[in-house]
Design a protein around this motif. Structure first.
Motif, PDB file in Angstrom:
ATOM      1  N   GLU A 236       0.891  -1.086   0.022  1.00  0.00           N
ATOM      2  CA  GLU A 236       0.118   0.108  -0.192  1.00  0.00           C
ATOM      3  C   GLU A 236       0.903   1.458   0.031  1.00  0.00           C
ATOM      4  O   GLU A 236       0.785   2.103  -0.755  1.00  0.00           O
ATOM      5  N   THR A 237       1.968   1.255   0.683  1.00  0.00           N
ATOM      6  CA  THR A 237       2.943   2.512   0.601  1.00  0.00           C
ATOM      7  C   THR A 237       3.481   2.742  -0.507  1.00  0.00           C
ATOM      8  O   THR A 237       3.593   3.862  -0.997  1.00  0.00           O
ATOM      9  N   LEU A 238       4.045   1.455  -1.197  1.00  0.00           N
ATOM     10  CA  LEU A 238       4.711   1.823  -2.428  1.00  0.00           C
ATOM     11  C   LEU A 238       3.620   2.144  -3.512  1.00  0.00           C
ATOM     12  O   LEU A 238       3.918   3.040  -4.321  1.00  0.00           O
ATOM     13  N   HIS A 239       2.414   1.738  -3.492  1.00  0.00           N
ATOM     14  CA  HIS A 239       1.438   2.193  -4.503  1.00  0.00           C
ATOM     15  C   HIS A 239       1.006   3.509  -4.240  1.00  0.00           C
ATOM     16  O   HIS A 239       0.838   4.409  -5.454  1.00  0.00           O
ATOM     17  N   ASP A 240       0.886   3.866  -2.918  1.00  0.00           N
ATOM     18  CA  ASP A 240       0.655   5.455  -2.747  1.00  0.00           C
ATOM     19  C   ASP A 240       1.794   6.305  -3.259  1.00  0.00           C
ATOM     20  O   ASP A 240       1.488   7.546  -3.527  1.00  0.00           O
ATOM     21  N   GLN A 241       3.057   5.830  -3.309  1.00  0.00           N
ATOM     22  CA  GLN A 241       4.169   6.882  -3.634  1.00  0.00           C
ATOM     23  C   GLN A 241       4.446   6.816  -5.348  1.00  0.00           C
ATOM     24  O   GLN A 241       5.101   7.899  -5.680  1.00  0.00           O
ATOM     25  N   LEU A 242       4.097   5.875  -6.079  1.00  0.00           N
ATOM     26  CA  LEU A 242       4.389   5.855  -7.221  1.00  0.00           C
ATOM     27  C   LEU A 242       3.762   7.087  -8.257  1.00  0.00           C
ATOM     28  O   LEU A 242       4.342   7.389  -8.928  1.00  0.00           O
ATOM     29  N   VAL A 243       2.849   7.677  -7.640  1.00  0.00           N
ATOM     30  CA  VAL A 243       2.591   8.733  -8.367  1.00  0.00           C
ATOM     31  C   VAL A 243       3.377   9.980  -8.564  1.00  0.00           C
ATOM     32  O   VAL A 243       3.297  10.673  -9.453  1.00  0.00           O
ATOM     33  N   ARG A 244       4.327  10.051  -7.438  1.00  0.00           N
ATOM     34  CA  ARG A 244       5.493  11.089  -7.710  1.00  0.00           C
ATOM     35  C   ARG A 244       6.614  10.529  -7.875  1.00  0.00           C
ATOM     36  O   ARG A 244       7.757  11.132  -7.535  1.00  0.00           O
ATOM     37  N   ALA A 245       6.977   9.146  -8.447  1.00  0.00           N
ATOM     38  CA  ALA A 245       8.105   8.590  -8.728  1.00  0.00           C
ATOM     39  C   ALA A 245       8.413   8.610 -10.055  1.00  0.00           C
ATOM     40  O   ALA A 245       7.778   7.994 -11.072  1.00  0.00           O
ATOM     41  N   ASP A 246       9.782   8.876 -10.239  1.00  0.00           N
ATOM     42  CA  ASP A 246      10.479   8.693 -11.686  1.00  0.00           C
ATOM     43  C   ASP A 246      11.295   7.311 -11.484  1.00  0.00           C
ATOM     44  O   ASP A 246      11.635   6.713 -12.510  1.00  0.00           O
ATOM     45  N   LEU A 247      11.622   6.928 -10.167  1.00  0.00           N
ATOM     46  CA  LEU A 247      12.630   5.987  -9.958  1.00  0.00           C
ATOM     47  C   LEU A 247      12.158   5.625  -8.269  1.00  0.00           C
ATOM     48  O   LEU A 247      11.716   6.637  -7.626  1.00  0.00           O
ATOM     49  N   VAL A 248      12.176   4.198  -7.954  1.00  0.00           N
ATOM     50  CA  VAL A 248      11.833   3.743  -6.358  1.00  0.00           C
ATOM     51  C   VAL A 248      13.285   3.204  -6.275  1.00  0.00           C
ATOM     52  O   VAL A 248      13.733   2.389  -6.989  1.00  0.00           O
ATOM     53  N   VAL A 249      13.613   3.483  -4.917  1.00  0.00           N
ATOM     54  CA  VAL A 249      14.788   2.479  -4.347  1.00  0.00           C
ATOM     55  C   VAL A 249      14.211   2.103  -2.923  1.00  0.00           C
ATOM     56  O   VAL A 249      13.824   2.678  -2.209  1.00  0.00           O
ATOM     57  N   THR A 250      14.374   0.910  -2.820  1.00  0.00           N
ATOM     58  CA  THR A 250      14.268   0.426  -1.400  1.00  0.00           C
ATOM     59  C   THR A 250      15.533  -0.371  -0.757  1.00  0.00           C
ATOM     60  O   THR A 250      16.416  -0.525  -1.672  1.00  0.00           O
ATOM     61  N   SER A 251      15.566  -0.563   0.502  1.00  0.00           N
ATOM     62  CA  SER A 251      16.435  -1.080   1.076  1.00  0.00           C
ATOM     63  C   SER A 251      16.123  -1.989   2.201  1.00  0.00           C
ATOM     64  O   SER A 251      15.280  -1.762   2.841  1.00  0.00           O
ATOM     65  N   GLY A 252      16.798  -3.198   1.930  1.00  0.00           N
ATOM     66  CA  GLY A 252      16.174  -4.399   2.820  1.00  0.00           C
ATOM     67  C   GLY A 252      15.228  -5.301   2.276  1.00  0.00           C
ATOM     68  O   GLY A 252      14.615  -4.726   1.350  1.00  0.00           O
ATOM     69  N   GLY A 253      14.846  -6.384   2.853  1.00  0.00           N
ATOM     70  CA  GLY A 253      13.912  -7.294   2.355  1.00  0.00           C
ATOM     71  C   GLY A 253      13.929  -7.917   1.225  1.00  0.00           C
ATOM     72  O   GLY A 253      13.101  -8.233   0.613  1.00  0.00           O
ATOM     73  N   VAL A 254      15.629  -8.178   0.807  1.00  0.00           N
ATOM     74  CA  VAL A 254      15.676  -8.849  -0.505  1.00  0.00           C
ATOM     75  C   VAL A 254      16.440 -10.437  -0.211  1.00  0.00           C
ATOM     76  O   VAL A 254      17.006 -10.671  -1.294  1.00  0.00           O
ATOM     77  N   SER A 255      16.820 -10.655   0.860  1.00  0.00           N
ATOM     78  CA  SER A 255      17.573 -11.781   1.167  1.00  0.00           C
ATOM     79  C   SER A 255      16.639 -12.912   1.258  1.00  0.00           C
ATOM     80  O   SER A 255      15.603 -12.949   0.655  1.00  0.00           O
TER      81      SER A 255
END
Length: 405
Positions: A236-255
């Motif tokens: 939900e957080t990511l979906h809400d943020q896409l409207v203002r994003a040209d690029l998204v960077v996350t850290s953590g949660g990929v191992s």
């Protein structure tokens, strides 16, 4: 290690996916720091008209050529021209016009006598020294001619360019915008700096560090902060943020942990590759496109050093491609190593270091949690996969972290 992807292969895949942002007219200040998307030419010359280089008197050189201290020349003063004033268009022989710096030189004047060589007379001026012909007159176009290229397409607009463009009357230029980059850190243990810290929690340094790094390279960071290890909340957080994003960077949660939610969450909203890159630190990586607008997303490791190195190697070139930069990757330089190093075979190693006078000194250990060592560093030593041992004095390649390019 057959499942490890070489660093170059992963970066090439990223850059092949990224498309530069659209071009539009931007104000000079908004365009500062961005590559221009056009050859910008001068619509007018600089100076735009012949003008005085100093305060003094506009004269005909032939009228004062014999002036000396012992034999001064006296000329009637027929008027005065200040900057921004052009009441006197022509100078008659045998007369003088008081003139201020930057004021237009009347036709017929062939030199300007500085105040210091006169008695500063009002009705009549006493001139004690002759200037050379053309002295103290800035000629139209002597700096810039109309039609001259002021900045070529692809070159970055700096403060000096802004001054030049303003001087010729350009209010806007064509450029791509600064990329808007949304940053999320994942982890239920994360807390914002300035809030109480429990015995089982840590402060979120990654989102602050990445936001600062994005701003430093010309992007506009939107730091969302820490998101708990809950798939629904993350999605939900990511979906809400896409409207203002040209690029998204996350850290953590990929191992491969039980609570690493990023992989599972992204399956439903995009096409993201997750895998292992042959590098240390920063092995677990993810990259793809999400949402209806197919926004690029980088999923970086959670350890601070891994996240920062991954940003420099993969995210920074992507941001620069969005901006339309010609040079995408940080330049690398060859220098001498002060201490011996070992490196795992088959992986590109990025070693924190200080660089000075073409000498690189490793800083601290290899741990990807050692952010203190990272803060002390201003470079990364890049050790190729085939190199396992380096001795003091060996030549190494370094990536300078604070250099503008």
């Amino acid at each position: 290690m057959s499942d490890l992807i070489p660093v170059r292969e992963h970066l090439d895949r990223v850059l092949a996916t990224i498309r530069p942002l659209g071009i539009y007219e931007q104000s000079l200040l908004d365009a500062c720091g961005l590559p221009t998307a056009e050859d910008v030419t001068a619509p007018i010359p600089l100076p735009a008209f012949d003008n005085s280089a100093m305060d003094g008197y506009a004269i005909n050189y032939l009228d004062v050529v014999d002036a000396t201290e012992d034999h001064p020349i006296h000329l009637p003063v027929v008027g005065e021209i200040g900057a921004g004033q052009n009441r006197i268009l022509a100078l008659s022989p045998g007369t003088a016009v008081k003139i201020m710096t930057g004021a237009p030189v009347p036709s017929g004047a062939t030199a300007v006598v500085p105040y210091e060589w006169t008695d500063r007379g009002v009705a009549q001026v006493r001139i004690t020294k002759a200037p050379r012909q053309g002295a103290n007159i800035r000629r139209a176009g002597e700096d810039i001619e109309a039609g001259d290229v002021l900045i070529s397409e692809g070159n970055v607009v700096g403060p000096r360019h802004v001054g030049l463009l303003a001087a010729v009357g350009r209010a806007t230029i064509k450029a791509r915008p600064k990329p808007r980059v949304v940053i999320l850190s994942t982890g239920s243990e994360l807390r914002d700096p300035g809030t109480p810290l429990g015995s089982d929690s840590i402060y979120d340094s990654n989102s602050y560090m990445l936001a600062a790094a994005i701003r430093a390279v010309g992007g506009i960071p939107y730091r969302v902060g820490a998101v708990p290890d809950e798939r629904k909340v993350f999605t939900e957080t990511l979906h809400d943020q896409l409207v203002r994003a040209d690029l998204v960077v996350t850290s953590g949660g990929v191992s491969e942990g039980d609570y690493d939610v990023v992989k599972e969450s992204l399956k439903s909203i995009g096409h993201v590759w997750f895998g292992r890159v042959a590098m240390q630190p920063g092995k677990p990586q993810g990259f793809g496109l999400i949402g209806d607008e197919r926004i690029p997303i980088f999923t970086l490791p959670g350890n601070p050093v891994s996240a920062y190195v991954s940003f420099q190697v993969f995210v920074l070139p992507a941001i620069r491609k969005l901006m339309g930069c010609r040079v995408l990757e940080r330049p690398r330089y060859t220098c001498r190593l002060t201490h011996g190093l070992s490196s795992p075979e088959g992986k590109t190693q990025f070693v924190r270091a200080t660089y000075d006078a073409r000498v690189a000194t490793p800083v601290g250990g290899h741990g990807s949690h050692l952010i203190g060592d990272l803060a002390e560093s201003n470079a990364l030593i890049v050790i190729p996969p085939e190199t396992t041992t380096l001795k003091p004095g060996d030549s190494v390649e370094v990536m300078l972290l604070d250099e503008e390019f």
